[in-house]
Design a protein around this motif. Structure first.
Motif, PDB file in Angstrom:
ATOM      1  N   PHE A 249       0.824  -1.201   0.000  1.00 41.46           N
ATOM      2  CA  PHE A 249       0.000   0.000   0.000  1.00 41.46           C
ATOM      3  C   PHE A 249       0.860   1.254   0.000  1.00 41.46           C
ATOM      4  N   ILE A 250       1.912   1.264   0.804  1.00 36.39           N
ATOM      5  CA  ILE A 250       2.768   2.454   0.905  1.00 36.39           C
ATOM      6  C   ILE A 250       3.461   2.736  -0.426  1.00 36.39           C
ATOM      7  N   VAL A 251       4.010   1.682  -1.034  1.00 32.38           N
ATOM      8  CA  VAL A 251       4.673   1.853  -2.333  1.00 32.38           C
ATOM      9  C   VAL A 251       3.669   2.310  -3.388  1.00 32.38           C
ATOM     10  N   ALA A 252       2.467   1.763  -3.328  1.00 34.47           N
ATOM     11  CA  ALA A 252       1.439   2.127  -4.304  1.00 34.47           C
ATOM     12  C   ALA A 252       1.011   3.585  -4.162  1.00 34.47           C
ATOM     13  N   MET A 253       1.050   4.104  -2.945  1.00 37.93           N
ATOM     14  CA  MET A 253       0.611   5.474  -2.690  1.00 37.93           C
ATOM     15  C   MET A 253       1.654   6.520  -3.074  1.00 37.93           C
ATOM     16  N   ILE A 254       2.912   6.129  -3.144  1.00 38.46           N
ATOM     17  CA  ILE A 254       3.989   7.098  -3.410  1.00 38.46           C
ATOM     18  C   ILE A 254       3.754   7.902  -4.688  1.00 38.46           C
ATOM     19  N   PRO A 255       3.476   7.262  -5.832  1.00 40.25           N
ATOM     20  CA  PRO A 255       3.267   8.056  -7.056  1.00 40.25           C
ATOM     21  C   PRO A 255       2.066   8.999  -6.954  1.00 40.25           C
ATOM     22  N   LEU A 256       0.983   8.553  -6.293  1.00 40.26           N
ATOM     23  CA  LEU A 256      -0.205   9.395  -6.162  1.00 40.26           C
ATOM     24  C   LEU A 256       0.088  10.646  -5.345  1.00 40.26           C
ATOM     25  N   VAL A 257       0.771  10.443  -4.221  1.00 42.45           N
ATOM     26  CA  VAL A 257       1.127  11.579  -3.362  1.00 42.45           C
ATOM     27  C   VAL A 257       2.096  12.502  -4.087  1.00 42.45           C
ATOM     28  N   LEU A 258       2.969  11.902  -4.870  1.00 37.97           N
ATOM     29  CA  LEU A 258       3.975  12.676  -5.597  1.00 37.97           C
ATOM     30  C   LEU A 258       3.332  13.642  -6.586  1.00 37.97           C
ATOM     31  N   VAL A 259       2.274  13.190  -7.266  1.00 44.66           N
ATOM     32  CA  VAL A 259       1.604  14.056  -8.244  1.00 44.66           C
ATOM     33  C   VAL A 259       1.114  15.343  -7.588  1.00 44.66           C
ATOM     34  N   ILE A 260       0.432  15.214  -6.448  1.00 42.93           N
ATOM     35  CA  ILE A 260      -0.126  16.385  -5.766  1.00 42.93           C
ATOM     36  C   ILE A 260       0.969  17.204  -5.102  1.00 42.93           C
ATOM     37  N   ALA A 261       1.892  16.523  -4.394  1.00 45.37           N
ATOM     38  CA  ALA A 261       2.921  17.227  -3.636  1.00 45.37           C
ATOM     39  C   ALA A 261       3.875  18.004  -4.542  1.00 45.37           C
ATOM     40  N   LEU A 262       4.365  17.372  -5.598  1.00 45.62           N
ATOM     41  CA  LEU A 262       5.294  18.041  -6.499  1.00 45.62           C
ATOM     42  C   LEU A 262       4.612  19.205  -7.205  1.00 45.62           C
ATOM     43  N   ASN A 263       3.350  18.998  -7.551  1.00 45.75           N
ATOM     44  CA  ASN A 263       2.574  20.075  -8.174  1.00 45.75           C
ATOM     45  C   ASN A 263       2.508  21.295  -7.259  1.00 45.75           C
TER      46      ASN A 263
END
Length: 478
Positions: A249-263
Motif C-alpha cells: 500500500f505504501i509503495v502504491a501510494m507514493i506516485p499518487l502523493v507525488l503528483v499532488i505534492a510536487l505540483n
C-alpha cells in the motif's frame, strides 16, 4: 433568427446521436457544417470546417495534449503495476465489507485524486465493488453511483490540486493553477462527498428494509459494452507485472502523493522564485502566467510515471505493452474533446451565437459567477462531457468572463473553481459517454441505476456549486 435556430437544432441532434452511441469525432464536424448550412451561408461551410473547426481543434491539442497523454499513461501504469489493486484491497480490509459503499467511494477517490483516469478506475474497481456489495447484501444497482461519486465528482472538480483535465482547462484563460480557491474547493468537495454518501446509505437501508438484497444478475455479462460482448482489451483483468509480485500500500501510494505534492511545490515554491524574463524574451508571445499551472501538472505527471516504473522495475512483465496501451488510451478522449471544441468554435462564429452569448453574459451582470455556472453546466450537459463543455464555454466566453470578473472585483481563482465545479453538474445526463461506459462495465441499465447516479453526480454537485457561489460572493476567494 435562422442562425440561432440552426444552433439549437444541431445541439439537440448532437445530444441525440451521442446518446445513440455515435462517435463525437464524426458528429462534431457534421453538426458544425450543418449549423452553417442551416444558417444560410452555404459558401462558408467548407472553410468553417477547414479553418475554424480544425483551427480550434489543433489549438486545444496544442495546449492540453501532454496532460491527456501523461494522465492516461499514469493511469495505465497504476493499473498494470498492481498499485491500484493494492490500494483498493487495503482500504477494503481496513473498513470491512459492512462499509462497502464507503470503501468503494474512498478507493475511487484516492485513485482519481492521484491522477488515475476515471475509466481505468471503473474497470479496476468494479470487480472488487461487486464482491463487496454481494457480501454486504447491498443492491448491485447502487454500484455505478458509488463508483461515480468517488470518480466523477469531488476529486474531479472540487479538491484543490487535482490533476484532472477539467481542473487544468481554465488555467490559460484565468492565469490560475490547479489549487485555485482551495478552501472553497474543499468545502464544495465535502458537500459532494458527504451528501452523496448519505444518499447512497439511505438507499441501501431502504432496500435492506424491503428485503431487496444484492439481486439476481447474470455476472457473465459484466464488463460488456451493450451487455453482449466483453471488452477484454479494456478490462485490466491481469497486470503486466510478475504474478508473484505484490505491491504494498505504501509503495502504491507514493506516485499518487507525488503528483499532488510536487505540483504544490512547483506552484508555490519553485516557480514563484524563478526569473522568467529571459524566457519571455526568447518566446515573446508566450503567456507565462497562463502556462505555469500547466507546466506544473506536466512535470508532476512525468516524474510520477518515472517513479512508478522504477519502483516496479524488477517486476514488469511487459513494460512496453503497458506504455503503448497507456498512450493509445489518451487518443480517443483528447480527440473527442478537441472535436467538441471545434464544434463550439464554429457555433461561436455564427451571428446567432451573439444573441445567445449576450443572453448568457447579461443573465446576472452584477455577478458573473452565476452566468458562468449556467454556461458551463449547460454546455457540459449538451456535450455530455465536463471537459468538452468547459472547453467550448471558455474558448468562446473566457475573455468576457475574465473581464467581467475584474470589473466586479472577483478573484479569477474563484471563477476557475466555479467553472470547473459547474461543468461537473449536467455532464452526466443519460447520453454522457462516461455514464454509458460505466453502466456497461457494471452490466446494468439506465433504468436500474441512473436515478441514484444522477442524484450523486448532478443534483448534489449543483447544490455544492450554489453554496460556493454564495460563499464566494459574500467572502471572496479563499
Amino acid at each position: 433568427m435562422f442562425s440561432t435556430f440552426a444552433i439549437v437544432i444541431t445541439l439537440l441532434l448532437l445530444m441525440f446521436f451521442a446518446y445513440r452511441g455515435y462517435s463525437v469525432l464524426i458528429l462534431a464536424p457534421i453538426m458544425a457544417i450543418l449549423a452553417v448550412l442551416l444558417s444560410g451561408d452555404f459558401l462558408s461551410s467548407i472553410p468553417a470546417y477547414t479553418d475554424v473547426f480544425m483551427g480550434a481543434l489543433s489549438s486545444f491539442l496544442l495546449k492540453f495534449f501532454p496532460i491527456f497523454l501523461l494522465g492516461a499513461l499514469f493511469g495505465r501504469l497504476m493499473a498494470d503495476s498492481g498499485a491500484a489493486t493494492a490500494i483498493a484491497k487495503t482500504v477494503v480490509e481496513k473498513l470491512g465489507a459492512s462499509k462497502a459503499i464507503l470503501s468503494v467511494i474512498l478507493v475511487c477517490a484516492i485513485l482519481t485524486y492521484g491522477g488515475v483516469s476515471l475509466f481505468v478506475v471503473a474497470f479496476a474497481i468494479y470487480p472488487i465493488a461487486k464482491d463487496l456489495f454481494k457480501a454486504a447484501d447491498i443492491p448491485k444497482r447502487l454500484i455505478p453511483a458509488a463508483i461515480a461519486l468517488g470518480s466523477f465528482t469531488f476529486t474531479m472538480t472540487a479538491l484543490p490540486g487535482t490533476p484532472a483535465i477539467q481542473n487544468a482547462i481554465p488555467i490559460p484563460y484565468y492565469n490560475t493553477n490547479v489549487f485555485a480557491a482551495p478552501i472553497l474547493g474543499i468545502v464544495g468537495g465535502t458537500i459532494m462527498f458527504i451528501g452523496g454518501w448519505l444518499w447512497l446509505q439511505t438507499r441501501a437501508k431502504k432496500a435492506n428494509a424491503a428485503g431487496e438484497g444484492y439481486g439476481q444478475h447474470d455476472e457473465e455479462d459484466t464488463g460488456s459494452i451493450g451487455g453482449t460482448t466483453k471488452d477484454a482489451e479494456k478490462m485490466p483483468k491481469k497486470t503486466e507485472v510478475s504474478n508473484t509480485h505484490q505491491t504494498s500500500f505504501i509503495v502504491a501510494m507514493i506516485p499518487l502523493v507525488l503528483v499532488i505534492a510536487l505540483n504544490a511545490v512547483l506552484t508555490y515554491m519553485i516557480f514563484p522564485s524563478v526569473d522568467f524574463s529571459g524566457l519571455q524574451a526568447q518566446f515573446p508571445d508566450l503567456n507565462i502566467a497562463g502556462s505555469l499551472g500547466l507546466w506544473s501538472i506536466i512535470i508532476s505527471l512525468v516524474v510520477a510515471c518515472v517513479v512508478l516504473i522504477l519502483l516496479n522495475i524488477r517486476h514488469w512483465h511487459n513494460l512496453q505493452k503497458t506504455i503503448n496501451r497507456g498512450t493509445y488510451d489518451s487518443m480517443l478522449p483528447i480527440f473527442n474533446t478537441a472535436s467538441e471544441v471545434g464544434y463550439g468554435a464554429v457555433i461561436a462564429s455564427l451571428t446567432g451565437f451573439l444573441i445567445i452569448r449576450d443572453s448568457i453574459l447579461n443573465l446576472t451582470p452584477d455577478n458573473p459567477l452565476i452566468s458562468e455556472a449556467v454556461a458551463m453546466t449547460t454546455l457540459a450537459g449538451i456535450t455530455g462531457s465536463s471537459s468538452g463543455g468547459l472547453s467550448i464555454a471558455l474558448s468562446t466566453l473566457g475573455e468576457d468572463y475574465l473581464r467581467m470578473a475584474v470589473d466586479a472585483g472577483i478573484d479569477p481563482e474563484l471563477m476557475h473553481r466555479v467553472a470547473v465545479m459547474a461543468a461537473g453538474g449536467l455532464d452526466t445526463l443519460p447520453h454522457s459517454g462516461a455514464v454509458i461506459t460505466l453502466l456497461a462495465i457494471c452490466g446494468l441499465t439506465h433504468k436500474q441505476s441512473y436515478l441514484n447516479l444522477a442524484m450523486v453526480t448532478i443534483l448534489i454537485p449543483l447544490l455544492s456549486v450554489i453554496v460556493i457561489i454564495i460563499l464566494g460572493t459574500m467572502f471572496g476567494s479563499f
